[in-house]
Design an enzyme around this catalytic site. Structure first.
Site: not given
Ligand SMILES: Cc1cc2nc3c(=O)[nH]c(=O)nc-3n(C[C@H](O)[C@H](O)[C@H](O)COP(=O)(O)O)c2cc1C
Length: 303
Positions: A45, A72-73, A128, A131, A166, A218, A244
């Protein structure tokens, strides 16, 4: 027997499948469901210097073929991660983990990366840059080549482990930002983070998400992510972790053909907590059907 091994800057993974940051906690919760040692690795996370409670609720909106989140992290802060989360993880995960770090200033990124770099189980640091920069008008660090490069240079100066930046997809020219990170010393690029989106509740006529907008992810975003991985592969010569909308072994293979060395799986874990296990189990069969004997051979194969 097919070969699913890949290498990220010297870090050998048994397979390229990695749960994405924010969708797998600090790992041990999922260890109650299956043996998470079958994963290539996982990205924990997004962690900041201080604990964060995250954004107000509602912070999730469902969409056809995807979801919007505005978590929101939310995280316990870097010190609690080192003192509490990593020791718990170590008991059930015996491979190097990817440390996902966030920050609202260059100093915060430096502080967190310097600390996490000393942790033995951390194999790679994923920074990441989506932010907002609180010292610079709130624009995300990832939206200009200069600020993305500034974070990269600062973090590289205080770390010994591979640093992957990222990137946010909410930009005009992702290739220029990736190139600036490579020039600033990045060991690799992770992409994409979520796309900015929103939904409106037809009954209340108000945004569904308390913060109005959130990150869309998604399977709906897979073609956008694939396009960006393809573009970044042409722009840089460092490895790419593609993500993604990946939700199947075939998606993973397609992402690798576009240029990814490994893939991350995000929203799919929230629909099916066994998603990564299922992808890993079906990967050898899909490779055989497609005549792929070794995954490293197909990286960037579509170019
Ligand atoms: C609920 C949720 C929380 C996320 N929290 C973070 C995070 O804390 N740090 C980060 O770099 N990306 C975060 N992401 C982004 C994912 O790591 C990923 O880059 C993005 O969702 C695209 O992949 P996906 O389409 O398979 O979900 C989060 C995504 C989701 C759905």
């Amino acid at each position: 027997m097919v070969n699913t091994k890949v290498s990220l800057s010297g870090l050998m993974l048994d397979n390229p499948v990695i749960p994405a940051s924010g969708t797998f906690g600090y790992g041990y919760e999922f260890a109650e469901l299956y043996d998470i040692n079958l994963l290539g690795s996982f990205s924990f996370k997004g962690t900041t210097a201080a604990p964060r409670f995250g954004n107000p609720t509602p912070r999730i909106a469902e969409c056809p073929s995807g979801m919007i989140n505005s978590v929101g992290l939310q995280n316990p802060g870097i010190d609690a991660v080192i003192q509490r989360e990593l020791p718990r993880l170590k008991k059930c995960f015996h491979k190097p983990v990817i440390a996902n770090i966030s920050g609202f200033s260059v100093e915060e990124y430096v502080h967190c990366c310097q600390k996490i770099d000393r942790e033995a189980q951390v194999g790679l640091i994923e920074v990441n840059v989506s932010c907002p920069n609180v010292h610079n008008g709130g624009m995300s660090f990832g939206t200009t080549p200069e600020s993305a490069a500034e974070v990269t240079r600062a973090v590289k100066a205080v770390t010994t482990k591979p640093v992957y930046i990222k990137l946010s997809p909410n930009v005009t020219d992702i290739a220029a930002i990736a190139r600036a990170c490579e020039e600033a010393g990045a060991d690799g690029i992770s992409l994409i983070n979520t796309l900015l989106g929103m939904r409106i509740d037809l009954r209340t006529r108000k945004p569904v998400i308390a913060n109005k907008m959130g990150g869309f992810s998604g399977s709906a975003i897979f073609p956008v992510a694939l396009r960006m991985v393809y573009q970044v592969y042409e722009a840089v010569s460092i490895p790419i972790i593609g993500m993604g909308g990946v939700s199947s072994a075939r998606d993973a293979i397609e992402m690798m053909l576009a240029g990814a060395t490994a893939v991350q799986v995000g929203a799919a874990n929230l629909v099916n907590p066994y998603a990564c296990r299922d992808i890993i189990e079906s990967l050898p069969r899909e490779m055989e059907q497609l005549g792929i004997s070794s995954l490293t051979e197909i990286i960037g194969g579509a170019h």
